[in-house]
Each structure stands twice: as structure tokens, then as C-alpha cells.
Design an enzyme around this catalytic site. Structure first.
Site, PDB file in Angstrom:
ATOM      1  N   GLU A 281       0.833  -1.206   0.000  1.00 42.60           N
ATOM      2  CA  GLU A 281       0.000   0.000   0.000  1.00 42.60           C
ATOM      3  C   GLU A 281       0.867   1.255   0.000  1.00 42.60           C
ATOM      4  O   GLU A 281       1.949   1.289   0.565  1.00 42.60           O
ATOM      5  CB  GLU A 281      -0.903   0.028   1.242  1.00 42.60           C
ATOM      6  CG  GLU A 281      -1.886  -1.121   1.326  1.00 42.60           C
ATOM      7  CD  GLU A 281      -1.300  -2.349   1.971  1.00 42.60           C
ATOM      8  OE1 GLU A 281      -1.999  -3.371   2.034  1.00 42.60           O
ATOM      9  OE2 GLU A 281      -0.130  -2.297   2.419  1.00 42.60           O
ATOM     10  N   CYS A 295       0.456 -12.522  -4.619  1.00 40.45           N
ATOM     11  CA  CYS A 295      -0.357 -13.099  -3.541  1.00 40.45           C
ATOM     12  C   CYS A 295      -0.835 -12.012  -2.592  1.00 40.45           C
ATOM     13  O   CYS A 295      -1.979 -12.052  -2.100  1.00 40.45           O
ATOM     14  CB  CYS A 295       0.467 -14.136  -2.765  1.00 40.45           C
ATOM     15  SG  CYS A 295       0.863 -15.609  -3.720  1.00 40.45           S
ATOM     16  N   TYR A 296       0.014 -11.049  -2.323  1.00 38.99           N
ATOM     17  CA  TYR A 296      -0.343  -9.983  -1.387  1.00 38.99           C
ATOM     18  C   TYR A 296      -1.552  -9.194  -1.881  1.00 38.99           C
ATOM     19  O   TYR A 296      -2.454  -8.859  -1.096  1.00 38.99           O
ATOM     20  CB  TYR A 296       0.842  -9.044  -1.170  1.00 38.99           C
ATOM     21  CG  TYR A 296       0.572  -8.009  -0.114  1.00 38.99           C
ATOM     22  CD1 TYR A 296       0.788  -8.278   1.232  1.00 38.99           C
ATOM     23  CD2 TYR A 296       0.068  -6.751  -0.454  1.00 38.99           C
ATOM     24  CE1 TYR A 296       0.513  -7.341   2.214  1.00 38.99           C
ATOM     25  CE2 TYR A 296      -0.207  -5.797   0.519  1.00 38.99           C
ATOM     26  CZ  TYR A 296       0.017  -6.099   1.849  1.00 38.99           C
ATOM     27  OH  TYR A 296      -0.264  -5.176   2.819  1.00 38.99           O
ATOM     28  N   HIS A 297      -1.581  -8.899  -3.167  1.00 36.88           N
ATOM     29  CA  HIS A 297      -2.653  -8.067  -3.708  1.00 36.88           C
ATOM     30  C   HIS A 297      -3.874  -8.891  -4.123  1.00 36.88           C
ATOM     31  O   HIS A 297      -4.879  -8.312  -4.567  1.00 36.88           O
ATOM     32  CB  HIS A 297      -2.135  -7.246  -4.888  1.00 36.88           C
ATOM     33  CG  HIS A 297      -1.129  -6.202  -4.488  1.00 36.88           C
ATOM     34  ND1 HIS A 297      -1.467  -5.088  -3.769  1.00 36.88           N
ATOM     35  CD2 HIS A 297       0.215  -6.131  -4.685  1.00 36.88           C
ATOM     36  CE1 HIS A 297      -0.380  -4.357  -3.545  1.00 36.88           C
ATOM     37  NE2 HIS A 297       0.645  -4.971  -4.091  1.00 36.88           N
ATOM     38  N   ARG A 328      -1.943  -5.774   5.286  1.00 30.55           N
ATOM     39  CA  ARG A 328      -2.610  -7.081   5.374  1.00 30.55           C
ATOM     40  C   ARG A 328      -1.948  -8.007   6.386  1.00 30.55           C
ATOM     41  O   ARG A 328      -2.553  -8.997   6.804  1.00 30.55           O
ATOM     42  CB  ARG A 328      -2.611  -7.778   4.004  1.00 30.55           C
ATOM     43  CG  ARG A 328      -3.512  -7.157   2.959  1.00 30.55           C
ATOM     44  CD  ARG A 328      -3.690  -8.111   1.792  1.00 30.55           C
ATOM     45  NE  ARG A 328      -4.431  -9.314   2.197  1.00 30.55           N
ATOM     46  CZ  ARG A 328      -4.444 -10.448   1.511  1.00 30.55           C
ATOM     47  NH1 ARG A 328      -3.728 -10.545   0.387  1.00 30.55           N
ATOM     48  NH2 ARG A 328      -5.143 -11.486   1.942  1.00 30.55           N
TER      49      ARG A 328
END
Length: 398
Positions: A281, A295-297, A328
Site C-alpha cells: 500500500e 499473492c499480497y494483492h 494485510r
């Protein structure tokens, strides 16, 4: 950079002998040790008494110490050599002496001998001051707790010296920091026949070995490339300052990235899936994101299977940088090479869900009640491996 670190550097340069180490809870007596006062290792006995003391008797010497170029104390150097004890300490600082307070744990202590019974001492608190001082003398954090200005290469065996000499013979400019780290890894691995299996088995120790070789490699290359420059007079002070600043900035840049590069090699050897400087972010870039930014997004990917790790050689000030690097991920990990910090800072880290990752040899320098909350590098790798063991394979494709 504060004025005090500049004074400390100049003092070390003009002193008979100097020493530095990180202040620990044992110094302040907050670990329950029987004697408060700065512990000095045997290798620096010469700084206190001119020689190593003999077992069987205690020995003391009274000196005047000027702290922070300001206050003076009448202090005692003491060697405890009776019974089972065999240690050197500096004690007797007078009422209200602040540098033995818990908040200074993790600061860098610098002591310089000016005359036989007169010394100057400095306590460097901020990460920037500590890194500036260490970079100036080309020391890594793990090369403290010793006398300063001892030629680094004299402690290496002949094969290491020859390998470093051969490596710099082929270099005409400073390589990128990542390439410098890889050259150092290659030198060490070839001499000691290190394989990925060794790296997986002993990452906490391999990290220090690689960094020590890199430090010696950089120092030797710096001497080669700058020898002609500093052998001639400078035209004016501005030219001299420009050169000095460029040298110091290069040292700090190399030292600052070294930990990340070597951790990356260790994670690769352990077959972890990760991404460096992935964007989260607000354009934040954690040093390491496991498994990757895709994977994070992807909000269908479980947040519990995401891991972030910051890498800060020193972390007294900079640990807070990791707090907002990945919204996250609730728990943030931070790898540091700093031997201990204060209880207050450790409590604050805990409150912000920041967990430390520290090479195994440094864990015992932290307060006892926090040690079981600290991961060493090998156990951190195991945590990430366990998470990645049940992640569907298509998420782990690089």
C-alpha cells in the site's frame, strides 16, 4: 549525523588506542548480574592495563574519563581474577550516571585512551550515528567488541588473503552492492567448500562469515582504488571534504544493503519463495515479502500465509519503519544484527506486533524474558517454510 559522532571519530583517530562495543543489559545490571559496569573483553585488556592480567588476583586502576566531550568521572578499571571470575570491567561513575540506564542498551560505547590515566568515552544512541561511526572505520556490527583499527586482513588465513587479493585484482571500479556480496559469498564458499546444504543447516553462522569476508574485501578494494587519490595533496578543503564524504557514503551504502543481500542468498538456498522490495500500500516496499506481491494483492489469498521481513543492521530507531509496510500482515518480522536493545523498546515492539529475528549468537544478549519471543534465522526460515508447504503450487511460481 550528530556532532557527537564526528567528535568520537576524530578522537579515535588521534588516540593511543580505542575500543567499541554495544551496551548490553549485563552492563547496566538489569539482567541480574552481580556487578554493574561496562564489561570489557579480554582482547581489549591492553586498553585498560597495558597487558592481559594474570589469574589469581584482582587488579584495579583509577582513571579520569571524559564522557560525550563534556562531563568527567573518576572511574575504576578492575580485573576480577580470583576464584571462578576472569573478567574486566569499568566501574565507579558517580551518582546519577545515566549511561548505565536500561534505555541505553543497544547504544554503541566507544572508549579511547588519551594518556595512561586519561580516557575519552562516547555513547552513540541513534542508528545513523552508530552506522556512521562503524562505516567510517569499516566495521560491521559483528566486528565490534574489539580494539579499533586492528588491520582486518591480519586475522584471515593465507588462503583468504590470497583469494581476496585475486578478486580485487580483477576489479577496476566498485561493483554494485549485490555483486560485492556475491563475490564475498563465492570466496568463502570456495575456500571452505560451503554448499546450499551447509547454508540451510547453519544460516545464523554463515551470515556472519559472509559479511566478514565482504567487509575485508571492500576494505582491500577501497585501498586499491583510492591509493593514488589520497597519496597526493588535495587542492583545498572543499575538495578534501567532497572526497571524504563520498568515501563515507559509499561505505554506509554498502553496509546498509549487505544484510539484505546475504539474507536473500540464504532464503534462496533454503528454497523459499519471496520477493524483495515488493510494492504494497501507498508505494511502501518491505525488504522481503513471502511469497510475492501477486499473492499480497490477491485478497482471496489468506493473509495468514503472508510474511514480511524488514532487514535493519541496527534497529534502535528504524524498527518503526516496518510497522506500516504491509497492512494485510498483522505480525511484522524484523531481522537485525544489533546486540540487544532496551526493555522499553522491546515492549513497544511487542505492542506493535513486531517480532525480532536475530542471529543465534546474539540472542543471549537480549533480556532473558524476551529471548523465547525472538526467532533466530533458522527458526524464521522454518516458520516461512511451514506456511509455504500448504500453499497451492501455482501461487509459488516465480
Amino acid at each position: 549525523m550528530s556532532e557527537i559522532v564526528d567528535i568520537a571519530i576524530q578522537t579515535v583517530k588521534t588516540s593511543k588506542m580505542s575500543f567499541c562495543r554495544f551496551i548490553t543489559g549485563n552492563d547496566a545490571g538489569t539482567t541480574g548480574s552481580h556487578q554493574a559496569g561496562f564489561y570489557i573483553p579480554k582482547c581489549a585488556a591492553k586498553l585498560l592495563f597495558g597487558k592481559e592480567c594474570s589469574r589469581g588476583n584482582n587488579q584495579e586502576k583509577w582513571v579520569k574519563i571524559k564522557w560525550q566531550n563534556d562531563i568527567e568521572t573518576d572511574s575504576r578499571f578492575i580485573y576480577y581474577g580470583q576464584g571462578t571470575r576472569n573478567e574486566y570491567r569499568i566501574t565507579r561513575f558517580g551518582r546519577g550516571f545515566e549511561f548505565l540506564m536500561d534505555k541505553y542498551v543497544g547504544s554503541l560505547l566507544v572508549i579511547s585512551e588519551q594518556e595512561d590515566d586519561y580516557y575519552q568515552a562516547f555513547v552513540l544512541e541513534s542508528d545513523d550515528d552508530i552506522e556512521t561511526f562503524l562505516s567510517y572505520f569499516n566495521l560491521s556490527t559483528e566486528q565490534t567488541n574489539q580494539l579499533i583499527n586492528v588491520p582486518q586482513l591480519q586475522s584471515e588465513d593465507e588462503r583468504m588473503q590470497l583469494a581476496i587479493a585475486a578478486a580485487i585484482d580483477n576489479l577496476q571500479v566498485f561493483p554494485q552492492t549485490e555483486e560485492m556480496a556475491k563475490i564475498a559469498q563465492g570466496i568463502f564458499n570456495k575456500i571452505y567448500k560451503i554448499t546450499d546444504a551447509h547454508v540451510c543447516e547453519s544460516p545464523d553462522f554463515i551470515l556472519f562469515d559472509w559479511r566478514n569476508v565482504e567487509s575485508n574485501l571492500f576494505f582491500a578494494l577501497e585501498d586499491k582504488l583510492y591509493r593514488d587519490v589520497y597519496s597526493k595533496p588535495f587542492a583545498n578543503c572543499n575538495e578534501l571534504m567532497d572526497f571524504a564524504n563520498s568515501v563515507l557514503n559509499r561505505r554506509k551504502s554498502r553496509a546498509g544493503k549487505s544484510l539484505e543481500h546475504h539474507l536473500s542468498a540464504i532464503f534462496t538456498a533454503n528454497s523459499l519463495v519471496f520477493e524483495e522490495q515488493a510494492i504494497t500500500e501507498n508505494n511502501k516496499k518491505p525488504d522481503f515479502l513471502f511469497p510475492n506481491s501477486e499473492c499480497y494483492h490477491n485478497f482471496e489469498f489468506p493473509a495468514d500465509d503472508l510474511t514480511i521481513l524488514g532487514a535493519k543492521t541496527t534497529c534502535k530507531d528504524r524498527w518503526r519503519q516496518v510497522i506500516n509496510e504491509a497492512d494485510r500482515v498483522d505480525v511484522k518480522y524484523l531481522c537485525t544484527l544489533q546486540p540487544s536493545i532496551s526493555r522499553a523498546q522491546l515492549k513497544e515492539m511487542e505492542d506493535y506486533h513486531v517480532k525480532l529475528v536475530v542471529p543465534q549468537s546474539l540472542v543471549n544478549s537480549y533480556p532473558e524474558e524476551y529471548r523465547d519471543k525472538i526467532s533466530n534465522i533458522k527458526s524464521f526460515i522454518a516458520i516461512v517454510k511451514e506456511k509455504q508447504s500448504h500453499i497451492p503450487q501455482h501461487y509459488l511460481m516465480q
